[in-house]
Write an enzyme that holds these catalytic residues in place. Structure first.
Site, PDB file in Angstrom:
ATOM      1  N   ASP A  13      -9.816  -0.657  21.378  1.00  0.00           N
ATOM      2  CA  ASP A  13      -9.344  -1.914  20.761  1.00  0.00           C
ATOM      3  C   ASP A  13      -8.169  -1.720  19.809  1.00  0.00           C
ATOM      4  OD1 ASP A  13     -11.414  -3.146  22.134  1.00  0.00           O
ATOM      5  OD2 ASP A  13     -12.812  -2.872  20.460  1.00  0.00           O
ATOM      6  N   LYS A  16      -3.881  -1.971  22.895  1.00  0.00           N
ATOM      7  CA  LYS A  16      -3.204  -1.449  24.104  1.00  0.00           C
ATOM      8  C   LYS A  16      -2.624  -2.590  24.944  1.00  0.00           C
ATOM      9  CE  LYS A  16      -7.138   0.547  25.120  1.00  0.00           C
ATOM     10  NZ  LYS A  16      -7.892   0.401  23.861  1.00  0.00           N
ATOM     11  N   GLY A  40     -11.498  -4.769  27.094  1.00  0.00           N
ATOM     12  CA  GLY A  40     -11.024  -6.130  26.847  1.00  0.00           C
ATOM     13  C   GLY A  40      -9.652  -5.979  26.223  1.00  0.00           C
ATOM     14  N   HIS A  41      -8.617  -6.258  26.988  1.00  0.00           N
ATOM     15  CA  HIS A  41      -7.240  -6.064  26.511  1.00  0.00           C
ATOM     16  C   HIS A  41      -6.604  -7.427  26.259  1.00  0.00           C
ATOM     17  CE1 HIS A  41      -6.981  -1.761  28.354  1.00  0.00           C
ATOM     18  NE2 HIS A  41      -7.977  -1.914  27.504  1.00  0.00           N
ATOM     19  N   GLN A 223     -10.325   1.945  26.606  1.00  0.00           N
ATOM     20  CA  GLN A 223     -11.124   2.573  25.547  1.00  0.00           C
ATOM     21  C   GLN A 223     -10.202   3.398  24.638  1.00  0.00           C
ATOM     22  OE1 GLN A 223     -12.769   2.925  29.035  1.00  0.00           O
ATOM     23  NE2 GLN A 223     -13.176   0.847  28.409  1.00  0.00           N
TER      24      GLN A 223
HETATM   25  P1  GDP Z   1      -7.128  -3.266  23.320  1.00  0.00           P
HETATM   26  O1  GDP Z   1      -8.491  -3.182  23.894  1.00  0.00           O
HETATM   27  O2  GDP Z   1      -6.628  -1.947  22.838  1.00  0.00           O
HETATM   28  O3  GDP Z   1      -6.138  -3.936  24.220  1.00  0.00           O
HETATM   29  O4  GDP Z   1      -7.253  -4.179  22.017  1.00  0.00           O
HETATM   30  P2  GDP Z   1      -8.091  -5.548  21.896  1.00  0.00           P
HETATM   31  O5  GDP Z   1      -7.363  -6.612  22.617  1.00  0.00           O
HETATM   32  O6  GDP Z   1      -9.504  -5.336  22.246  1.00  0.00           O
HETATM   33  O7  GDP Z   1      -8.076  -5.758  20.343  1.00  0.00           O
HETATM   34  C1  GDP Z   1      -6.910  -5.882  19.603  1.00  0.00           C
HETATM   35  C2  GDP Z   1      -6.959  -7.243  18.860  1.00  0.00           C
HETATM   36  O8  GDP Z   1      -5.978  -7.259  17.864  1.00  0.00           O
HETATM   37  C3  GDP Z   1      -6.611  -8.404  19.787  1.00  0.00           C
HETATM   38  O9  GDP Z   1      -7.295  -9.534  19.336  1.00  0.00           O
HETATM   39  C4  GDP Z   1      -5.114  -8.567  19.601  1.00  0.00           C
HETATM   40  O10 GDP Z   1      -4.664  -9.895  19.846  1.00  0.00           O
HETATM   41  C5  GDP Z   1      -4.992  -8.251  18.135  1.00  0.00           C
HETATM   42  N1  GDP Z   1      -3.724  -7.617  17.726  1.00  0.00           N
HETATM   43  C6  GDP Z   1      -2.952  -6.721  18.383  1.00  0.00           C
HETATM   44  N2  GDP Z   1      -1.942  -6.319  17.594  1.00  0.00           N
HETATM   45  C7  GDP Z   1      -2.073  -6.966  16.421  1.00  0.00           C
HETATM   46  C8  GDP Z   1      -1.350  -6.944  15.189  1.00  0.00           C
HETATM   47  O11 GDP Z   1      -0.385  -6.224  14.995  1.00  0.00           O
HETATM   48  N3  GDP Z   1      -1.812  -7.754  14.181  1.00  0.00           N
HETATM   49  C9  GDP Z   1      -2.899  -8.553  14.335  1.00  0.00           C
HETATM   50  N4  GDP Z   1      -3.271  -9.295  13.311  1.00  0.00           N
HETATM   51  N5  GDP Z   1      -3.609  -8.592  15.485  1.00  0.00           N
HETATM   52  C10 GDP Z   1      -3.203  -7.799  16.491  1.00  0.00           C
HETATM   53  P1  IMO Z   2     -10.924  -1.295  25.245  1.00  0.00           P
HETATM   54  O1  IMO Z   2     -10.232  -0.833  26.506  1.00  0.00           O
HETATM   55  C1  IMO Z   2     -14.044  -0.567  22.287  1.00  0.00           C
HETATM   56  C2  IMO Z   2     -17.729   1.331  23.681  1.00  0.00           C
HETATM   57  C3  IMO Z   2     -18.997   0.507  23.659  1.00  0.00           C
HETATM   58  C4  IMO Z   2     -20.035   1.589  23.477  1.00  0.00           C
HETATM   59  C5  IMO Z   2     -19.469   2.760  24.288  1.00  0.00           C
HETATM   60  C6  IMO Z   2     -20.028   2.863  25.693  1.00  0.00           C
HETATM   61  O2  IMO Z   2     -10.968  -2.766  25.075  1.00  0.00           O
HETATM   62  O3  IMO Z   2     -10.410  -0.556  24.057  1.00  0.00           O
HETATM   63  P2  IMO Z   2     -19.814   1.476  27.942  1.00  0.00           P
HETATM   64  O4  IMO Z   2     -19.869   0.009  28.207  1.00  0.00           O
HETATM   65  O5  IMO Z   2     -18.533   2.114  28.329  1.00  0.00           O
HETATM   66  O6  IMO Z   2     -21.008   2.193  28.477  1.00  0.00           O
HETATM   67  O7  IMO Z   2     -19.934   1.599  26.345  1.00  0.00           O
HETATM   68  O8  IMO Z   2     -18.064   2.530  24.350  1.00  0.00           O
HETATM   69  N1  IMO Z   2     -16.598   0.724  24.434  1.00  0.00           N
HETATM   70  C7  IMO Z   2     -15.525   0.184  23.843  1.00  0.00           C
HETATM   71  N2  IMO Z   2     -15.230  -0.008  22.538  1.00  0.00           N
HETATM   72  N3  IMO Z   2     -13.145  -0.900  23.236  1.00  0.00           N
HETATM   73  C8  IMO Z   2     -13.404  -0.689  24.535  1.00  0.00           C
HETATM   74  O9  IMO Z   2     -12.480  -0.876  25.494  1.00  0.00           O
HETATM   75  C9  IMO Z   2     -14.655  -0.164  24.895  1.00  0.00           C
HETATM   76  N4  IMO Z   2     -15.242   0.148  26.081  1.00  0.00           N
HETATM   77  C10 IMO Z   2     -16.434   0.701  25.775  1.00  0.00           C
HETATM   78  O10 IMO Z   2     -18.984  -0.420  22.614  1.00  0.00           O
HETATM   79  O11 IMO Z   2     -20.070   1.980  22.124  1.00  0.00           O
HETATM   80 MG    MG Z   3     -10.369  -4.082  23.652  1.00  0.00          MG
END
Ligand code: GDP
Ligand code: IMO
Ligand code: MG
Length: 428
Positions: A13, A16, A40-41, A223
């Site tokens: 998270d 990416k 979840g991207h 991840q």
């Molecule tokens: P990913 O899994 O690495 O793609 O990241 P996620 O989407 O799960 O989580 C990142 C969260 O932070 C999302 O809700 C993005 O919209 C938000 N986000 C990304 N960059 C920024 C930033 O620079 N500032 C803020 N406030 N939110 C951000």
């Molecule tokens: P993105 O790509 C954050 C965590 C889960 C759990 C562990 C194992 O959005 O960064 P799994 O479902 O793979 O068996 O879970 O890994 N986990 C993540 N945490 N971002 C993710 O993906 C994750 N994908 C799995 O919360 O601790």
């Molecule tokens: Mg994510």
């Protein structure tokens, strides 16, 4: 051309999805190399927020191919839902999306096995997203799995039934675990039908031909490094190689074809699910970061655990991945603090160490912090890094010095446009 890689350096998270979307215009192909719908991207532009789970984050840009690589595991049900969510945006999916024939399928029974296994673990739960990731990769390495290429085979149903039978046998061992498989199978078979309509390719050949013909490729990780099956905080990890090496096996790209490695991290740190997290803040500071950063899972909605940045952890991730440049995300979220902290060392068994130890599950790890001035202002309107408050540029320099890798992107908001960039310096 070489394949550039973008991946997470913390526990996932990191942002990416946003940065892949920002970088996509520089590439011809965006390729996911591991993970599945546990990811979840999030991408944001033109006032709309999109969350992708299996589909690469380049899907919104015209003229770019998005490839789901062999290292990815696909749940046809979730995949179909993702496609349905994209429908209003009139994207010509068939011309933009390719799927590897070697990508493995998540069966409904994989999800059941994930749930049954987590239930049985009691207080030792991994905190899995329950998407069937672990059981699917287990079947892959156990040589039982079903792959996308199999759905075109005349005896696909036979193969499916035989694997399900095996799973049902295992599920019998989980006493009291109830389920209704028939209910899950209908939508799954529908999803398989949808998958059959999409171009399934020999993606390793496709990508290597693309490399040869000078196409620019960006590999998108899911991840984060600390969730890697080999190098993460085992057993509280996911079941794939989330690191640069995972690009080679997850796409069929040789190590000498890897170019830039862009490592992405938050200006602080988060983790969702169970497992050790040395800099976690179980206090009002952690609560404030969660609130300001909207730190709730993009896949499960669970609150993310929050803490200060962890330099030994990041150094470890940079080493494992061979990171060549860094993107620092969510700098705006720390805008409410007069001072911030960075963990520089740990105290373990009375000793000061600056590396990430073998096992921190059963060992007490006390982080040692350095306090730094915060920027204490709103960064979300910034368009140039030169206009940033000195305390922010000092933080960037401080981290560059500690991490020995240049930070080329500073993100100040979730939108595409809230992205500040700087050139790679010759010498740091
Ligand atoms: P990913 O899994 O690495 O793609 O990241 P996620 O989407 O799960 O989580 C990142 C969260 O932070 C999302 O809700 C993005 O919209 C938000 N986000 C990304 N960059 C920024 C930033 O620079 N500032 C803020 N406030 N939110 C951000
Ligand atoms: P993105 O790509 C954050 C965590 C889960 C759990 C562990 C194992 O959005 O960064 P799994 O479902 O793979 O068996 O879970 O890994 N986990 C993540 N945490 N971002 C993710 O993906 C994750 N994908 C799995 O919360 O601790
Ligand atoms: Mg994510």
């Amino acid at each position: 051309m070489k394949v550039d890689v973008l991946l997470g350096l913390q526990w996932g998270d990191e942002g990416k999805g946003k940065i892949v979307d920002v970088l996509t215009p520089q590439y011809d192909i965006i390729a996911r190399f591991q993970g599945g719908p546990n990811a979840g991207h999030t991408l944001e532009f033109e006032g709309i927020k999109h969350v992708l789970h299996t589909i690469p984050s380049g899907i919104f840009r015209e003229g770019v191919i998005n490839l789901v690589g062999n290292g990815v595991v696909i749940d046809p049900v979730i995949f179909q839902k993702e496609l349905e969510k994209l429908a209003p945006f009139k994207i010509d999916i068939k011309s933009r999306l390719l799927i590897s024939k070697k990508a493995h399928l998540i069966l409904p029974t994989h999800r059941l096995l994930d749930a049954a296994s987590e239930n049985a673990k009691g207080k030792n739960k991994i905190g899995s997203t329950l998407k069937g990731i672990g059981p699917t990769y287990m079947d892959k390495t156990g040589r039982n799995g079903l792959r996308v290429g199999d759905i075109f085979s005349p005896n696909f149903k036979e193969k499916y039934d035989s694997l399900v039978e095996k799973h049902v046998g295992i599920l019998k061992h989980y006493e009291g675990f109830e389920y209704n498989l028939v209910e899950l199978e209908g939508p799954w078979m529908e999803g398989i039908e949808t998958l059959r309509q999409l171009p399934a390719v020999d993606s390793e050949h496709y990508l290597n031909a693309a490399i040869k013909s000078g196409k620019k490729i960006l590999a998108e990780g899911a991840q984060g490094t600390m969730l890697d099956i080999d190098f993460g905080t085992y057993p509280f990890v996911t079941s794939s190689n989330t690191v640069t090496a995972g690009t080679c096996t997850g796409l069929g790209v040789a190590p000498n074809k890897i170019g830039k490695v862009i490592g992405i991290f938050k200006a602080y740190c988060t983790r969702v699910g169970s497992g050790p997290f040395p800099t976690e803040l179980n206090d009002e500071v952690g609560e404030l970061i969660r609130k300001e950063g909207h730190e709730f899972g993009a896949t499960t909605g669970r609150p993310r655990r929050c803490g200060w940045i962890d330099i030994p952890q990041l150094k470890y991730a940079i080493m494992i991945n061979g990171v060549t440049e860094l993107s620092m995300m969510k700098a705006d979220v720390l805008g409410c603090f007069e001072s911030i902290k960075a963990c520089t060392h740990y105290i373990i068994n009375g000793e000061k160490v600056d590396y990430f130890p073998f096992d921190i599950n059963d060992t007490e790890v006390t982080p040692v912090y350095e306090e730094l001035p915060g920027w204490n202002c709103d960064l979300t309107q910034l368009t140039e890094l030169d206009q940033a408050p000195k305390s922010l540029t000092d933080y960037v320099k401080y981290l560059e010095q500690k991490l020995e890798v240049p930070i080329t992107v500073v993100s100040v908001g979730p939108d595409r446009k809230q992205t500040l960039t700087k050139e790679v310096p010759q010498v740091i």
